[in-house]
Design a protein around this motif. Structure first.
Motif, PDB file in Angstrom:
ATOM      1  N   ARG A 159      -1.892   7.328   6.907  1.00 47.95           N
ATOM      2  CA  ARG A 159      -2.980   6.465   6.275  1.00 47.95           C
ATOM      3  C   ARG A 159      -3.021   4.631   6.007  1.00 47.95           C
ATOM      4  O   ARG A 159      -4.522   4.689   6.281  1.00 47.95           O
ATOM      5  N   ILE A 160      -1.522   5.040   5.929  1.00 47.50           N
ATOM      6  CA  ILE A 160      -1.778   3.252   5.685  1.00 47.50           C
ATOM      7  C   ILE A 160      -2.180   2.680   7.120  1.00 47.50           C
ATOM      8  O   ILE A 160      -2.693   1.561   7.256  1.00 47.50           O
ATOM      9  N   TYR A 220      -6.851   2.974   1.014  1.00 52.03           N
ATOM     10  CA  TYR A 220      -5.913   2.995   2.259  1.00 52.03           C
ATOM     11  C   TYR A 220      -6.113   1.640   3.505  1.00 52.03           C
ATOM     12  O   TYR A 220      -5.948   0.813   3.525  1.00 52.03           O
ATOM     13  N   LYS A 231       1.550   9.495   4.760  1.00 55.34           N
ATOM     14  CA  LYS A 231       1.127   8.746   3.947  1.00 55.34           C
ATOM     15  C   LYS A 231       1.038   7.328   5.050  1.00 55.34           C
ATOM     16  O   LYS A 231       0.376   6.255   4.764  1.00 55.34           O
ATOM     17  N   LYS A 239       0.646  -1.170   0.225  1.00 55.79           N
ATOM     18  CA  LYS A 239       0.134   0.017  -0.172  1.00 55.79           C
ATOM     19  C   LYS A 239       1.028   1.061   0.279  1.00 55.79           C
ATOM     20  O   LYS A 239       0.351   2.845  -0.233  1.00 55.79           O
TER      21      LYS A 239
END
Length: 473
Positions: A454-455, A354, A451, A320
């Protein structure tokens, strides 16, 4: 006027779709069963089939396979519920042009129908041997995305390692993970890059014609062999042949393939002449060939011939950190195909993407982006343009959750839970696993904290707090 066969057993739904298509200048014949559809197709000519997956006497998949065996150039669109996403993606591997999910969006249906029919027209233009020969040309730069995750970097390193050699490569991975793109990537970095790259879906080959398709036949070799035929191996001479879903080949064809690999010669069906070939073989499957060879379904000696080097296509849920790369690529592609100018995704859509486990992998992502671009009118894709099932909690609860990182083991398997007396160590073990997971995702995203948050499905404030807590700043 294009002729469409609609196969749908929900009569109300069928009537709505038929009326809509007829208002858009298509001629539509409707039926409710697989057998009825086959009889109709045998009696008159159609340009497109639109079939529901679940039918009273069979499935749309069965109709697809029958239609492709008897009318190879007939386009097929499958209608399915989102819970059948894996089946729908397999249908595309077997030759379906596209799948659309219920409830059907009229704009999506119309765009898909028109696109499938326009592709059919393009295929007619290259129907002559002279034009078909032009297709066998060096591969242009593909839509392959390298990515920045550790898994992606490892895969790219192995591609560059094996590409210059002439080793046979076996690409393993789930449906929709981009095994063909990986194979093209190998070809592009090989010494055969100026030769043809011929991709064959073994799962879509009719069993009785697979040998003829791969190795060719001479005129009169069997009923229907009206002319000499050049097989895919001969067409790929000097280049690379990609055999997808290799496990679907019959035992007899496996023997022919083994002989071709060992002797670098082929013999057309019904022929006596040996033809020398210079072809590199890349095979792919989402099945366990080791198990199949042990069961006698797949020849063990052929497996070892194909498996001189193995690559693993990574499921999207395990990379991801690369999701933004794929989204941006598919967004650009969809904008060009649909003449739109969508600039990105809303924050809500990013959160959904996500948190979703992507059972259909890259192919599913690509289709969802295309659908969302079609349905979007603003600058960004909003939540409303996505299939409800992507974020509907009752639907997601029906499927087992997939860990974002395969190396992360859920705490439920820890000794602390197995032994209540060890409960005092529970928090320590949890913190260690959480710290390890955050470290791993940070490395995969090259320390991109937005990022990473979000993951991990947490807001940035929470992430910063944990980074300070674990000394990961």
């Amino acid at each position: 006027m294009a002729h469409i066969l609609l196969v749908e057993d929900d009569l109300t739904y069928s009537r709505i779709v038929k009326t809509f298509l007829e208002k858009n200048a298509f001629e539509v014949v409707s039926t409710t069963k697989v057998r009825e559809a086959q009889n109709i197709l045998n009696s008159r000519k159609f340009d497109l089939i639109i079939a529901d997956f679940r039918l009273p006497d069979g499935t749309g998949m069965e109709l697809l396979q029958w239609a492709k065996a008897h009318f190879p150039k007939l386009q097929v669109i499958l209608i399915t519920h989102y819970s059948d996403i894996r089946i729908a993606i397999k249908a595309m591997k077997l030759g379906a042009f596209e799948y659309i999910t219920k409830p059907i969006n009229p704009d999506e249906l119309l765009a898909t129908v028109r696109e499938s029919l326009s592709q059919k027209i393009e295929e007619r233009k290259i129907d002559t041997p002279k034009e078909a020969a032009k297709i066998q040309k060096p591969v242009a730069a593909s839509s392959y995305v390298t990515g920045e995750s550790q898994e992606a970097e490892k895969l790219e390193k192995h591609i560059h390692l094996v590409a210059p050699t002439d080793l046979s490569v076996l690409v393993l991975g789930e449906t929709g993970t981009g095994k063909e793109l990986i194979s093209k990537r190998i070809h592009e970095f090989s010494q055969r890059k100026n030769g043809p790259f011929v991709a064959i879906d073994c799962g879509a080959l009719p069993k009785e014609l697979a040998g003829s398709e791969l190795f060719g036949h001479v005129k009169g070799a069997f009923t229907g062999a009206l002319d000499n035929k050049t097989g895919h191996f001969e067409s790929a001479n000097g280049g690379t042949i990609f055999l997808d879903e290799i496990g679907n080949l019959s035992y007899e064809v496996q023997i022919q393939l083994l002989r071709a690999i060992q002797e670098r010669r082929i013999r057309k069906i019904g022929g006596n002449k040996e033809i020398e070939i210079d072809v590199r073989i890349i095979a792919a499957t989402n099945e366990n060939l080791t198990s199949q060879s042990g069961d006698g379904v797949f020849r063990e000696d052929l497996y070892h011939r194909l498996n001189e080097f193995t690559l693993y296509a990574i499921p999207l849920r395990q990379r991801k950190a690369d999701l933004e790369f794929f989204v941006n690529g598919f967004l650009t592609e969809s904008n060009e195909r649909l003449h739109k100018s969508i600039r990105g995704l809303s924050p809500d859509v990013w959160d959904i993407f996500y948190n979703y486990d992507w059972p259909g992998n890259l192919r599913e992502l690509r289709n969802i982006i295309k659908r969302a671009v079609l349905l979007s009118s603003g600058e960004k894709i909003e939540k409303e343009a996505l299939p409800l099932e992507l974020y509907d909690s009752s639907f997601l609860a029906e499927r087992p959750a997939q860990p974002a990182n395969p190396t992360f083991q859920p705490v439920a398997s820890s000794p602390a839970l197995a032994n209540p007396a060890a409960g005092q160590d529970y928090k320590t073990q949890w913190k260690e696993q959480e710290k390890e997971l955050i470290q791993k995702v940070l490395q995969d995203t090259r320390f991109n904290k937005s990022k990473t948050a979000r993951i991990l499905n947490m807001d940035r404030k929470t992430l910063y707090s944990k980074l300070e807590k674990y000394g990961l700043e």
